[in-house]
Design an enzyme around this catalytic site. Structure first.
Site, PDB file in Angstrom:
ATOM      1  N   LYS A   1      -9.612  -0.857   6.101  1.00  0.00           N
ATOM      2  CA  LYS A   1      -9.273  -2.103   6.365  1.00  0.00           C
ATOM      3  C   LYS A   1      -9.439  -2.697   7.658  1.00  0.00           C
ATOM      4  O   LYS A   1      -9.924  -3.841   7.977  1.00  0.00           O
ATOM      5  CB  LYS A   1      -7.796  -2.377   6.150  1.00  0.00           C
ATOM      6  CG  LYS A   1      -7.342  -2.547   4.697  1.00  0.00           C
ATOM      7  CD  LYS A   1      -5.747  -2.903   4.573  1.00  0.00           C
ATOM      8  CE  LYS A   1      -5.365  -2.825   3.118  1.00  0.00           C
ATOM      9  NZ  LYS A   1      -5.033  -1.442   2.756  1.00  0.00           N
TER      10      LYS A   1
ATOM     11  N   HIS B   1      -8.239  -6.842   4.172  1.00  0.00           N
ATOM     12  CA  HIS B   1      -7.357  -6.551   3.259  1.00  0.00           C
ATOM     13  C   HIS B   1      -7.472  -7.165   2.024  1.00  0.00           C
ATOM     14  O   HIS B   1      -7.585  -8.470   2.006  1.00  0.00           O
ATOM     15  CB  HIS B   1      -5.792  -6.745   3.797  1.00  0.00           C
ATOM     16  CG  HIS B   1      -4.887  -6.338   2.829  1.00  0.00           C
ATOM     17  ND1 HIS B   1      -4.974  -6.022   1.687  1.00  0.00           N
ATOM     18  CD2 HIS B   1      -3.481  -6.165   3.131  1.00  0.00           C
ATOM     19  CE1 HIS B   1      -3.709  -5.485   1.177  1.00  0.00           C
ATOM     20  NE2 HIS B   1      -2.792  -5.730   1.953  1.00  0.00           N
TER      21      HIS B   1
ATOM     22  N   CYS C   1      -0.008  -6.167  -3.122  1.00  0.00           N
ATOM     23  CA  CYS C   1      -1.249  -5.328  -2.504  1.00  0.00           C
ATOM     24  C   CYS C   1      -1.166  -3.707  -3.106  1.00  0.00           C
ATOM     25  O   CYS C   1      -2.040  -3.179  -2.626  1.00  0.00           O
ATOM     26  CB  CYS C   1      -0.807  -5.086  -1.151  1.00  0.00           C
ATOM     27  SG  CYS C   1      -0.614  -6.627  -0.479  1.00  0.00           S
TER      28      CYS C   1
ATOM     29  N   PHE D   1       3.659  -6.136  -0.904  1.00  0.00           N
ATOM     30  CA  PHE D   1       5.049  -7.000  -0.824  1.00  0.00           C
ATOM     31  C   PHE D   1       5.669  -7.029  -2.220  1.00  0.00           C
ATOM     32  O   PHE D   1       5.430  -6.864  -3.179  1.00  0.00           O
ATOM     33  CB  PHE D   1       4.378  -8.683  -0.852  1.00  0.00           C
ATOM     34  CG  PHE D   1       3.869  -8.944   0.657  1.00  0.00           C
ATOM     35  CD1 PHE D   1       4.061  -8.144   1.719  1.00  0.00           C
ATOM     36  CD2 PHE D   1       3.524 -10.172   0.719  1.00  0.00           C
ATOM     37  CE1 PHE D   1       3.554  -8.550   2.894  1.00  0.00           C
ATOM     38  CE2 PHE D   1       3.051 -10.592   1.925  1.00  0.00           C
ATOM     39  CZ  PHE D   1       3.053  -9.692   3.201  1.00  0.00           C
TER      40      PHE D   1
ATOM     41  N   GLU E   1       4.135   3.421   7.683  1.00  0.00           N
ATOM     42  CA  GLU E   1       3.451   4.696   6.968  1.00  0.00           C
ATOM     43  C   GLU E   1       2.906   5.798   7.559  1.00  0.00           C
ATOM     44  O   GLU E   1       3.137   6.760   7.000  1.00  0.00           O
ATOM     45  CB  GLU E   1       1.998   3.781   6.744  1.00  0.00           C
ATOM     46  CG  GLU E   1       1.005   4.568   5.750  1.00  0.00           C
ATOM     47  CD  GLU E   1      -0.408   3.968   5.465  1.00  0.00           C
ATOM     48  OE1 GLU E   1      -0.537   3.063   5.939  1.00  0.00           O
ATOM     49  OE2 GLU E   1      -0.965   4.450   4.493  1.00  0.00           O
TER      50      GLU E   1
ATOM     51  N   HIS F   1      -2.892   2.863   3.722  1.00  0.00           N
ATOM     52  CA  HIS F   1      -2.738   1.331   3.490  1.00  0.00           C
ATOM     53  C   HIS F   1      -3.115   0.667   4.820  1.00  0.00           C
ATOM     54  O   HIS F   1      -3.921  -0.326   4.708  1.00  0.00           O
ATOM     55  CB  HIS F   1      -1.313   1.202   3.242  1.00  0.00           C
ATOM     56  CG  HIS F   1      -1.080  -0.280   2.626  1.00  0.00           C
ATOM     57  ND1 HIS F   1      -2.012  -0.850   1.703  1.00  0.00           N
ATOM     58  CD2 HIS F   1      -0.305  -1.092   3.053  1.00  0.00           C
ATOM     59  CE1 HIS F   1      -1.547  -2.007   1.574  1.00  0.00           C
ATOM     60  NE2 HIS F   1      -0.572  -2.293   2.217  1.00  0.00           N
TER      61      HIS F   1
END
Lengths: 431, 432
Positions: B351, B356, B179, B415, B330, B319
């Site tokens: 998002k 996403h 990502c 990830f 975050e 994010h």
């Protein structure tokens, strides 16, 4: 001219061995590593040879048992990459240096250690894990959706991640700096080395681990490459008039790179330095290749300019030399255009260890350091009769003594990708 | 030491679940319209997750001269082609034979190769019982494999297609850090201009995992929201009740140029791409550290790279995936980096509306930051009715807000632990 970057640790694994020096010795002895495919039932296959790694000593990767257990669940390409990287890290003795640093400095050491990997991305066979559920579904997606849980490992996605080597190197060693994972076919590894080097040059890190790894020996890759005429049913003979394609290999190689200041500060033995690089593309699509080698020419010229040297200064060229008809010819054209009468010995390693695809550039860079250290380039053992269309090209079936301390590694990949990397023996080396 | 070359963003192109262009995406964002709906591309009835943010009514960019390239493109590569074409048109400059070598291309590419239909055909032919019968591959009756399909399924096929379509002949690279891919690709592209490898870069990210295998992969991990009955509410980053992310698809591309050259040709400059920071969390594969360790270093490195102070930042495109783990980590990271200013700086996760986009997310969201600066308008974080007490930041909620932004940052965490942060600066704030 840009600042050179020091290489302070190397590691490599391929079918010819699990240490750079061991692989180099095998090449010098003229050994090849091709064997009949054993990974699957290949009865009746017209291209039955590949250079697979016999055994990956997983125990040599990490000593943390829990980590080792989870690493062993990873795909083969990742195991190879982690093996090579752990060997390079160990060889560099950087962890011992870190261990002696006071706490805050050790934290900074980690945050200023970068990791760059180059790999092949998701292989065909990863998706075979879904074939059972597809067969059960018989075309009905609802049934497929319901059956997934019975036959597919819930962590399938995590095992398929192309950036797993990056992830596990971070977890194992605590490195937390700049990073990337490059998936650009056969130039992936070289690009990882180049971006690691550039990160050091801009001062965004003091040290970097650069790794290239790939395990491209799989049924569909062989099927497709064979039908495209890129895979030979014979043996692979780069630059030979009778060449008919490449053979696949698998492996990985890694380098620990440091700014010269960082290497000097910890009195690290320097194995070589990177002095220049170039990257270009030819814009002809995945399978296209320019006969005149234009992209390779420009990559070489960029690297020479970056290093502030002339063709005359180069003591050897490790060509991409994959043994396919068009690639070898265009590469020979490119080398002739750049080097002309100043051409040093040209060799290729793929005749012995196969085409390791995304790992190739790293393996070749590490092996070139061995060549510089030993003052000799192994010949292309399978060469019988150089292709007149590739000549004049300074290829030979036997080893050649080197006059000089700079080597060029050429890389080429699908998509018309080209890389050139210039490495130099350490200042105190006496070849 | 020579003065570092500055980088301008001069063209944008988007294909997203909210619209198939920059303008349509931006208007939907400002209107707070969700792109999330029941999956239409295939029958997801057997899956625990049956919703996604799909690109809708997408027509591949067909140009007679390039029509034959389209068969070399997967669905996500088509998104890339369309977004890249828009970016180049928008910039008003593109590779010409005499400039092609000074153009580079860096793309954050997704991990999916073979399309489901191709895999299904493979299964019927060569694995009728579910296990591969490898002898069949070379059986006399076996059809010759399609070389175009092979080319299309290479990990760098999208990159190869882009450089071919636009005639780019300088540096070309394809990045995959899950990502974080899109953000890292754009950061690398910026560095290419700084180090004078090239003068122009076409850069971005693209992905589509909304297919039977991709959805399976995320469903099996349990990472996705299962709010199938209320799709437009399913993605609610930072909300107390959030329960996973929603899969999106699409592409975001931009044209980067050396600043002075862009100025000289009178280009419209959306923003300066001023800073790039990357870090590795080195913690776990999917989890982020609760303290924000990892993202903290990426944000700090990006700000330092931009020569900026935290208090100058006016907008953070988070994010913000809508998973408990990411959102809390975050927020902790933002608080650690921004200190007291963390309560002032405006934050949203787009998002919430477009899902996403995985390898495309960082690129699309960086483009949104450029639009935020250009239009002095900040999109909302939708569905944030009941903020998680641990996520006590100054979110843009309910309606888009007008505000001049000097610096905007875009966060992307992947990830595997790769973190990317990009810093964009208002061009009015750039001297000379």
């Amino acid at each position: 001219m840009s600042a050179p970057v020091a290489i302070t640790g190397i590691g490599a694994i391929c079918a010819l061995g699990s240490e750079p020096a061991q692989i180099y010795r095998a090449l010098r002895a003229g050994r090849t590593a091709f064997a009949p495919l054993r990974q699957w039932d290949s009865a009746g296959w017209p291209a039955p040879l590949a250079a697979g790694v016999e055994r990956i000593d997983a125990g040599a990767i990490f000593d943390d048992r829990r980590l080792l257990k989870s690493v062993q669940r990873l795909r083969r390409t990742d195991l190879l990459g982690l093996y090579a990287a752990s060997r390079a890290v160990t060889a560099s003795a950087m962890l011992e240096y870190r261990a002696a640093l006071p706490g805050a400095q050790a934290v900074e050491f980690n945050e200023r250690t970068a990791v760059f990997t180059g790999c092949g991305g998701v292989a065909y066979h990863y998706q075979y894990d879904f074939l059972n559920a597809m067969a059960a579904g018989g075309g009905d997606l609802r049934v497929f959706g319901q059956k997934l849980g019975e036959s597919v490992n819930p962590t399938w996605l995590l095992q398929a991640l192309p950036n797993n080597v990056l992830c596990y190197l971070g977890i194992a060693y605590g490195f937390k700096g700049a990073n990337s994972c490059i998936t650009n076919h056969s130039v992936s590894a070289t690009m990882a080395i180049i971006e690691a080097m550039e990160t050091l040059r801009t001062g965004d890190a003091d040290r970097a681990v650069a790794v290239g790894h790939d395990s491209p020996i799989e049924p569909e890759a062989i099927l497709n490459l064979y039908h495209l005429g890129l895979l030979t049913a014979d043996t692979t003979r780069p630059f030979d008039a009778g060449r008919s394609g490449c053979l696949l290999g698998e492996g990985a190689a890694a380098m620990v790179l440091e700014t010269q200041a960082a290497a000097a500060e910890r009195h690290a033995p320097v194995l070589g330095i990177i002095i220049g690089a170039g990257v270009t593309t030819e814009a002809l699509g995945v399978l296209g290749i320019r006969a005149d080698g234009d992209g390779a020419v420009r990559a070489m010229e960029m690297a020479l300019e970056a290093a502030g040297i002339t063709p005359r200064d180069v003591a050897m060229i490790a060509a991409h030399g994959n043994g396919t008809v068009n690639s070898d010819r265009s590469e020979a054209n490119a080398i002739r255009r750049v080097f002309g009468a100043d051409m040093p010995p040209v060799t290729s390693f793929k005749w012995a260890l196969g085409h390791t695809m995304a790992a190739a550039g790293a393996l070749e860079a590490v092996l070139v350091l061995e060549c510089l250290r030993n003052g000799a380039a192994p010949g292309i053992g399978a060469l019988r009769d150089p292709d007149p269309q590739c000549l004049p090209l300074a290829v030979s079936a036997s080893a050649t003594a080197l006059h000089g301390d700079i080597a060029l590694v050429l890389g080429r990949g699908f998509g018309g990708m080209n890389t050139a990397l210039l490495l130099k023996a350490p200042p105190d080396a006496t070849p | 030491m020579p003065v570092r070359r500055r980088v301008a963003i001069t063209g944008l192109g988007l294909v997203t679940p909210l619209g198939n262009s920059t303008a349509t995406t931006w208007h939907a964002l400002l209107a707070g319209r969700s792109g999330i709906a029941p999956i239409g591309a295939f029958d997801a009835g057997g899956y625990p997750v049956r919703i996604a943010a799909e690109v809708k009514d997408f027509a591949a960019p067909v140009h007679d001269r390039h029509r034959k390239l389209l068969k070399f493109a997967t669905r996500h590569a088509l998104f890339a082609l369309a977004a890249a074409q828009e970016a180049i048109q928008d910039a008003g400059v593109g590779p010409q034979p005499q400039t092609a070598q000074r153009w580079g291309c860096v793309a954050g590419s997704g991990m999916m190769g073979v399309a489901y239909e191709e895999l299904a055909q493979f299964q019927r032919r060569f694995a009728p019982g579910g296990e591969l019968a490898s002898r069949l591959l070379f059986a006399p009756s076996a059809p010759t494999p399609d070389p175009i399909a092979y080319a299309r399924n290479q990990a760098n096929a999208g990159l190869a297609l882009l450089v071919q379509r636009f005639g780019i002949r300088g540096y070309a690279g394809s990045v995959h850090t899950a990502c974080a891919s899109g953000g890292q690709a754009i950061g690398l592209a910026m560095r290419l201009i700084r180090r004078a490898s090239v003068d122009f870069v076409l850069t971005g990210g693209f992905d589509s995992m909304i297919n039977p295998v991709g959805l399976a992969a995320f469903s099996l991990l349990g990472a996705l929201s299962t709010d199938n009955e209320r799709p437009t509410r399913a993605s609610r980053p930072f909300d107390r009740t959030r329960n996973g992310f929603v899969l999106g698809e699409g592409a975001g591309f931009m044209v980067l140029e050396e600043w002075q050259a862009a100025r000289r040709r009178g280009a419209r400059i959306y923003a300066e791409l001023a800073g790039d920071g990357n870090s590795l969390s080195s913690y776990r594969i999917t989890d982020s550290h609760p303290s924000g360790d990892g993202p903290i270093q990426a944000m700090r490195a990006a700000l330092q790279d931009a020569g900026a102070q935290p208090h100058e930042v006016g907008y953070i495109n988070a994010h913000g995936t809508s998973t408990v783990m990411n959102d809390r980590s975050e927020c902790a990271a933002i608080k650690a980096v921004f200190g007291a200013h963390a309560r002032q700086v405006k934050v949203s996760s787009t998002k919430s509306l477009m899902g996403h986009l995985i390898a495309g997310a960082g690129a699309v969201e960086a483009a949104i930051c450029a639009l935020v600066i250009h239009h002095s308008t900040l999109p909302i974080s939708a569905n944030l009715d009941d903020p998680d007490p641990q996520c006590d930041l100054n979110f843009v909620r309910e309606v888009a807000c007008r505000s001049r932004v000097g610096l905007a940052i875009s966060n992307s965490f992947g990830f595997g632990g790769s973190n990317s942060c990009l810093v964009l600066r208002n061009p009015q704030d750039v001297a000379a």
